[in-house]
Design a protein around this motif. Structure first.
Motif: not given
Length: 302
Positions: A267-272
């Motif tokens: 989730n964090q990586e997709s946002t980043r």
């Protein structure tokens, strides 16, 4: 100051673009591998811990396989022991009832002996067939069958010291027949062993009745011994089953621990990723603007 040789604005834009591209590459690697720490260069300490834990999990997997093999071996021996005890129609239980029946005055003991012989042969056949992976604890040969077996049951590592636990099984505790006639059913007591009891020549005389009483006591003792051996194997079965469940749970726990150390938060990586892609596009535009700013110098010389 405007300069043809030094475009500080373009340099700044280029540095920013390089930084964004580097971060974007890192994020794409995390997304493709699913790991935040995929190599030692990502985080040496976490990578080292995760590598050691993966090795431990591989050892635990081997223990789980070994427990499965041990469970099958023990179950084979246990099944044969319970078959030897039998019930009202087979095994030692039926043999005992036939001997009690043989004490009846005037009964044809020759016909009873025919049943006894069949039971004796069946029990020996059962013991010989109780083989799994070349292992047989019920019918043994001196010099060929090990006196003890170590069943691998656990693995642990404290610091750099690994420890492997095992369940030790003593073969003699379960042997029904042996090449030296020291098994539960072939050990001679008095004039015969349980395997060689014969009543066809006995009569109603007091001496022969006493002999029958001795046979009955011998079979009763054998039932108790075989039951004790089966109970012991039953306890080993339970321990193996418990260890199997624990090892599987432990492997899952180790997997979760490794995940906490090295897995990427998708989730964090997709946002980043979305943010970095926008930054990269803006960086390209900023660099383009900075490069075009030098064109304004030409207007000064028209």
């Amino acid at each position: 100051m405007s300069s043809l040789l030094t475009n500080s604005t373009a340099m700044t834009a280029l540095q920013t673009l390089r930084s964004v591209s580097s971060q974007l590459s890192t994020t794409q690697n995390r997304i493709s591998t699913g790991q935040r720490v995929a190599t030692a260069s990502d985080n040496a300490a976490y990578w080292s811990i995760a590598t050691s834990m993966r090795a431990d999990n591989a050892a635990l997997s081997a223990v789980s396989d070994s427990l499965g093999l041990s469970a099958a071996t023990v179950d084979t021996q246990y099944t044969a022991l319970t078959s030897a005890i039998g019930d009202s129609t087979s095994g030692l239980t039926k043999l005992q009832s036939l001997l009690v029946e043989a004490k009846t005055a005037g009964i044809d003991r020759t016909k009873i002996q025919a049943d006894i012989t069949q039971i004796q042969q069946q029990m020996k056949s059962t013991a010989n067939a109780a083989t799994f992976n070349g292992i047989n604890w019920l019918s043994t040969t001196t010099g060929t069958t090990p006196t003890t077996f170590s069943l691998v049951s656990s693995y642990s590592r404290v610091g750099g010291t690994p420890t492997t636990g095992s369940i030790t099984v003593t073969t003699a505790n379960y042997t029904l027949y042996s090449s030296t006639q020291t098994g539960i059913l072939d050990t001679v007591s008095g004039t015969a062993s349980v395997d060689t009891i014969s009543i066809s020549a006995l009569t109603d005389s007091a001496a022969d009745q006493t002999t029958l009483d001795g046979f009955i006591a011998q079979v009763t003792g054998a039932i108790n011994s075989v039951a004790s051996a089966a109970a012991d194997l039953g306890a080993v079965k339970t321990r193996i089953s418990t260890n199997t469940d624990f090892v599987k749970s432990l492997m899952d726990s180790v997997d979760r621990g490794i995940g906490q150390l090295v897995d990427a938060d998708m989730n964090q990586e997709s946002t980043r990723l979305a943010a970095l892609q926008v930054q990269q596009q803006l960086g390209v535009q900023a660099l383009s603007i900075a490069n075009n700013s030098s064109q304004s110098i030409l207007s000064l010389f028209r």
